[in-house]
Design a protein around this motif. Structure first.
Motif, short mmCIF file in Angstrom:
data_model
loop_
_atom_site.label_atom_id
_atom_site.label_comp_id
_atom_site.label_asym_id
_atom_site.label_seq_id
_atom_site.Cartn_x
_atom_site.Cartn_y
_atom_site.Cartn_z
N VAL A 85 82.64 47.24 37.58
CA VAL A 85 82.09 45.88 37.34
C VAL A 85 81.97 44.97 38.26
O VAL A 85 80.89 44.19 38.51
CB VAL A 85 83.00 45.38 35.89
N ILE A 86 82.87 45.01 39.19
CA ILE A 86 82.80 44.18 40.36
C ILE A 86 81.54 44.45 41.24
O ILE A 86 80.97 43.73 41.68
CB ILE A 86 84.23 44.31 41.26
N GLN A 90 78.54 42.06 42.31
CA GLN A 90 78.13 41.80 43.79
C GLN A 90 76.82 42.24 44.03
O GLN A 90 76.03 41.42 44.86
CB GLN A 90 79.16 42.37 44.62
N CYS A 91 76.23 43.43 43.69
CA CYS A 91 74.82 43.74 43.83
C CYS A 91 73.97 42.98 43.14
O CYS A 91 72.85 42.77 43.79
CB CYS A 91 74.66 45.24 43.13
N TYR A 92 74.31 42.37 42.10
CA TYR A 92 73.20 41.27 41.28
C TYR A 92 73.31 40.16 42.03
O TYR A 92 72.29 39.53 42.00
CB TYR A 92 73.52 41.60 39.88
N ILE A 98 80.68 35.80 43.91
CA ILE A 98 81.90 36.51 43.15
C ILE A 98 83.15 36.16 43.76
O ILE A 98 83.52 36.34 44.95
CB ILE A 98 81.69 38.03 43.25
N ASP A 99 84.16 35.51 43.00
CA ASP A 99 85.37 34.99 43.38
C ASP A 99 86.47 35.96 42.67
O ASP A 99 86.66 36.08 41.59
CB ASP A 99 85.58 33.62 43.15
N ASP A 118 84.10 33.01 34.01
CA ASP A 118 85.43 33.92 34.00
C ASP A 118 85.05 35.10 33.22
O ASP A 118 84.80 35.11 32.05
CB ASP A 118 86.57 33.14 33.47
N VAL A 119 84.93 36.33 34.09
CA VAL A 119 84.63 37.60 33.32
C VAL A 119 85.94 38.24 33.24
O VAL A 119 86.54 38.60 34.44
CB VAL A 119 83.78 38.21 34.24
#
Length: 186
Positions: A85-86, A90-92, A98-99, A118-119
């Motif tokens: 998911v990260i 980050q790719c998108y 992204i924190d 907040d994911v």
């Protein structure tokens, strides 16, 4: 509301456009918290989104109970899913958006067309009682610390909807929550 929907759609697009998912992985994304419950107020504008791994699950069963039911351990874990998911986010959006400093969620920074999000990266959780499914929720682990968190966002939403019904509060439950949130913030 429009920006929360755009934020949710943007994150869903980020995940769906990622081409490096492990084969066979299935997941669901949905809003939770104040936007989903219609209890959000001005100034508290972050969007809470659940990304739930659904192709495997965690439970309260012991190893013996799992064996009795014919369950085997999955080779793909919540940690594997969180990592993917990260990578997808980050790719998108780019790594700078992204924190990863939060212990319970991955934060996506806001832009002019997207609210802060907040994911919560989670896996399906099934609570059994006497070998029968009692309830379904989600689980995830804090980073760092590896403390398991179990939550039930879908039943929580349904309970709030029921409390806000004409039968129970004549539609005053959610406006009352917003009133108290505004008082707290002032």
């Amino acid at each position: 509301i429009v920006l929360s929907q755009q934020t949710h759609s943007s994150i869903r697009n980020a995940l769906n456009s990622y081409s490096n998912w492990t084969p066979g992985i299935q997941f669901d994304t949905y809003l939770q918290g104040s936007y989903r419950n219609s209890t959000n107020i001005r100034g508290d504008s972050d969007v809470d989104l659940v990304v739930e791994l659904t192709s495997t699950f965690y439970s309260n069963l012991t190893d013996d109970e799992k064996a009795r039911l014919g369950f085997t351990n999955a080779g793909y874990t919540w940690s594997d899913f969180r990592r993917e998911v990260i990578n997808a986010l980050q790719c998108y959006y780019g790594s700078q958006q992204i924190d990863l400093s939060g212990s319970k969620s991955v934060k996506i920074l806001p832009t002019s067309g997207r609210l802060k999000a907040d994911v919560v990266v989670s896996a399906k959780y099934i609570f059994y009682e006497n070998f029968r499914v009692r309830s379904e929720g989600i689980t995830f682990f804090t980073q760092p610390g590896w403390q398991q968190i179990i939550n039930y966002p879908k039943p929580h939403y349904e309970n709030g909807t029921n409390k806000n019904s004409q039968d129970q509060t004549r539609g005053h439950y959610k406006p009352t929550i917003r009133m108290f949130k505004n008082c707290r913030n002032r």
